[in-house]
Design an enzyme around this catalytic site. Structure first.
Site, PDB file in Angstrom:
ATOM      1  N   LYS A 114     -12.041   2.508  -3.504  1.00 51.70           N
ATOM      2  CA  LYS A 114     -10.955   3.147  -4.263  1.00 51.70           C
ATOM      3  C   LYS A 114     -10.935   2.703  -5.716  1.00 51.70           C
ATOM      4  O   LYS A 114     -10.619   3.488  -6.606  1.00 51.70           O
ATOM      5  CB  LYS A 114      -9.599   2.845  -3.623  1.00 51.70           C
ATOM      6  CG  LYS A 114      -9.353   3.648  -2.365  1.00 51.70           C
ATOM      7  CD  LYS A 114      -7.875   3.728  -2.041  1.00 51.70           C
ATOM      8  CE  LYS A 114      -7.629   4.526  -0.787  1.00 51.70           C
ATOM      9  NZ  LYS A 114      -6.247   4.387  -0.303  1.00 51.70           N
ATOM     10  N   LYS A 207     -16.528  10.867   4.855  1.00 60.31           N
ATOM     11  CA  LYS A 207     -15.286  11.001   5.619  1.00 60.31           C
ATOM     12  C   LYS A 207     -14.432  12.163   5.087  1.00 60.31           C
ATOM     13  O   LYS A 207     -14.383  12.366   3.865  1.00 60.31           O
ATOM     14  CB  LYS A 207     -14.536   9.673   5.445  1.00 60.31           C
ATOM     15  CG  LYS A 207     -13.429   9.403   6.398  1.00 60.31           C
ATOM     16  CD  LYS A 207     -12.800   8.061   6.117  1.00 60.31           C
ATOM     17  CE  LYS A 207     -11.991   8.075   4.841  1.00 60.31           C
ATOM     18  NZ  LYS A 207     -11.203   6.879   4.572  1.00 60.31           N
ATOM     19  N   LYS A 210      -8.253  13.138   1.696  1.00 63.30           N
ATOM     20  CA  LYS A 210      -7.367  13.868   0.787  1.00 63.30           C
ATOM     21  C   LYS A 210      -7.922  13.866  -0.624  1.00 63.30           C
ATOM     22  O   LYS A 210      -7.595  14.732  -1.421  1.00 63.30           O
ATOM     23  CB  LYS A 210      -6.011  13.145   0.717  1.00 63.30           C
ATOM     24  CG  LYS A 210      -5.163  13.307   1.941  1.00 63.30           C
ATOM     25  CD  LYS A 210      -3.950  12.381   1.865  1.00 63.30           C
ATOM     26  CE  LYS A 210      -3.334  12.222   3.231  1.00 63.30           C
ATOM     27  NZ  LYS A 210      -2.383  11.120   3.337  1.00 63.30           N
TER      28      LYS A 210
END
Ligand code: TYM
Length: 345
Positions: A114, A207, A210
Site C-alpha cells: 500500500k 487479487k 477496490k
C-alpha cells in the site's frame, strides 16, 4: 481462562464492497452467525489510514452497513457497528502500539504494497494499521476471525501481540485473578471456502480489489445485471476448454478463479463444478456463471439500494450495535488499564 467462543471481523468502508469481500469473508460471516455470537464492524478508523473525502466516507459507512444487512447479516442477532463509535478500539490500539515491535510491523507485506515506493509519505496510521486490527479483535476477546486469505499475516501479528501482552504483564494478570496468565485468547483465523482469494477478472495473478483502476477487474455488490454479465463475458480466460479434474486447473489462474467463484456462489466444491462443466468451452461456462452471479447478487444490490433510501434507519442500527459493543468491550478495556498500571478514577 477458557475463553467463550466469539467471532469478530470487519470491512473497510472505502467504496462499495466487491465479490472478493462477499465470497472471501461475508459468506462465512453469515454461516457463523447461525452458531456463534458475532460482532461485525465497519472499520472507519482503518479507512482513514489513506485519504478519504469526509462526505464520501460517511456515505460509504452507511453503504457498507446496508450491504451487510442486505447480504444476510441480522442486526438483531449479530452486533453491527462502526469502529469509531467504540472508544475501546483506539484505547487498546495505543497500548498495542507499545507492545508490538517495529521489526514485526516492518515485515507486513500489505504495508509495503500500500505504501509503495513513496514510503516516507505514507501515514503513520497505515504503518500501525495491524495493531488497530489486533485491538479490534481483542477488545472483545474474540476467538475466531473469518477473513479472506490476504489477512492471514495481520492475524498472525494479532496472535503475537496477544501472546506478548500475556507474557509482559503475566504477574499483574495473575494478580487480577487469571491463574493461568491468559488475559487475551490467541485469535484463530477462519479462512475457508472455495474462494478465499478471489482474483481480478482481468488478470488471474492479481487479487480482486477496490483499488484496481479498472472497474472491469471486479464485480461490485452494487452492479446491475447487465454490468455483471458484461464483466464476466469480458473476463480473461485461456483458449482450452474446462478440465474435468482439479489438477487440470494448475497453471490456469483465470480458469481456476472463475471455477472458484462459481463454486462459492453455488455452495459447492470446485471438484463438483468441474464434474458438471468439464469439457465445456468458456463461452458456455461464462453464461452459466453470469446467470448465477445475477441470481445471487441481484437481490443484494436491490436490498442495499432500498435500505440506503432510509439512512436514519441505518444510523439506528449502528447506534444500537455500538451500544451493545461497548457493553462487551468496556469491562475488558477497564481491566487492561488496571493490568497495565493506569489509575482509573
Ligand atoms: P478489507 O476491507 O480489505 O476486506 C474485507 C474482507 O474481505 C476479504 N477480501 C477478500 N477475500 C477474498 N478475495 C479477495 N479478493 C478479497 N478482498 C478482500 C478480506 O480478507 C477481508 O476479510 N484489515 C481488514 C479489515 C479489518 C479486520 C479487523 C478484519 C479491520 N480490523 C479485524 C478482521 C478482524 C481489511 O482491510 O479488510
Amino acid at each position: 481462562m477458557k475463553f467463550k467462543e466469539r467471532v469478530f471481523s470487519g470491512m473497510q468502508p472505502t467504496g462499495s464492497l466487491h465479490l472478493g469481500n462477499y465470497l472471501g469473508a461475508m459468506l462465512q460471516w453469515i454461516e457463523l452467525q447461525k452458531t456463534h455470537e458475532c460482532i461485525y464492524c465497519v472499520v472507519d478508523m482503518h479507512a482513514i489510514t489513506v485519504w478519504q473525502d469526509p462526505d464520501e466516507l460517511k456515505s460509504a459507512i452507511r453503504q457498507v452497513t446496508a450491504a451487510y444487512i442486505a447480504s444476510g447479516l441480522d442486526p438483531k442477532r449479530s452486533i453491527l457497528f462502526n469502529q469509531s463509535e467504540v472508544a475501546a478500539h483506539a484505547e487498546l490500539a495505543w497500548i498495542f502500539n507499545c507492545v508490538a515491535r517495529l521489526g514485526w510491523l516492518n515485515r507486513m507485506t500489505q504495508f509495503k504494497e500500500k505504501a509503495g515506493k513513496d514510503r516516507e509519505n505514507a501515514s503513520v496510521g497505515l504503518y500501525v494499521y495491524p495493531n488497530l486490527m489486533a485491538a479490534d479483535i481483542l477488545a472483545y476477546r474474540a476467538t475466531h476471525v473469518p477473513v479472506g486469505d490476504d489477512q492471514k499475516q495481520h492475524l498472525e501479528l494479532s496472535r503475537d501481540i496477544a501472546q506478548k501482552f500475556n507474557n509482559d504483564f503475566k504477574q499483574w494478570i495473575e494478580k487480577a485473578g487469571y491463574v493461568d496468565g491468559n488475559f487475551f485468547p490467541l485469535p484463530e483465523p477462519v479462512i475457508t471456502g472455495p474462494a478465499t482469494r478471489v482474483m481480478s477478472l482481468r488478470d488471474g495473478t492479481k487479487k480482486m480489489s477496490k483499488s484496481d483502476p479498472s472497474d472491469l477487474s471486479r464485480i461490485n455488490l452494487t452492479d446491475d445485471a447487465d454490468t455483471i454479465a458484461k464483466k464476466i463475458q469480458k473476463a480473461k480466460t485461456d483458449p482450452e476448454p474446462l478440465p474435468s479434474e482439479l489438477k487440470g486447473l494448475d497453471g490456469r489462474p483465470e480458469a481456476e478463479n472463475l471455477v472458484g467463484i462459481y463454486a462459492a456462489l453455488a455452495g459447492r466444491s470446485k471438484a463438483k463444478v468441474l464434474e458438471e462443466f468439464g469439457g465445456a468451452q468458456f463461452s458456455a461456462f461464462k453464461k452459466a456463471l453470469a446467470e448465477l452471479c445475477v441470481e445471487k447478487l441481484g437481490p443484494i444490490a436491490a436490498e442495499t439500494k432500498r435500505l440506503m433510501a432510509d439512512p436514519a434507519e441505518i444510523d439506528r442500527v449502528l447506534a444500537s450495535g455500538s451500544e451493545r459493543a461497548r457493553v462487551i468491550a468496556g469491562p475488558i478495556i477497564a481491566e487492561v488499564k488496571d493490568v497495565v498500571g493506569f489509575v482509573r478514577s
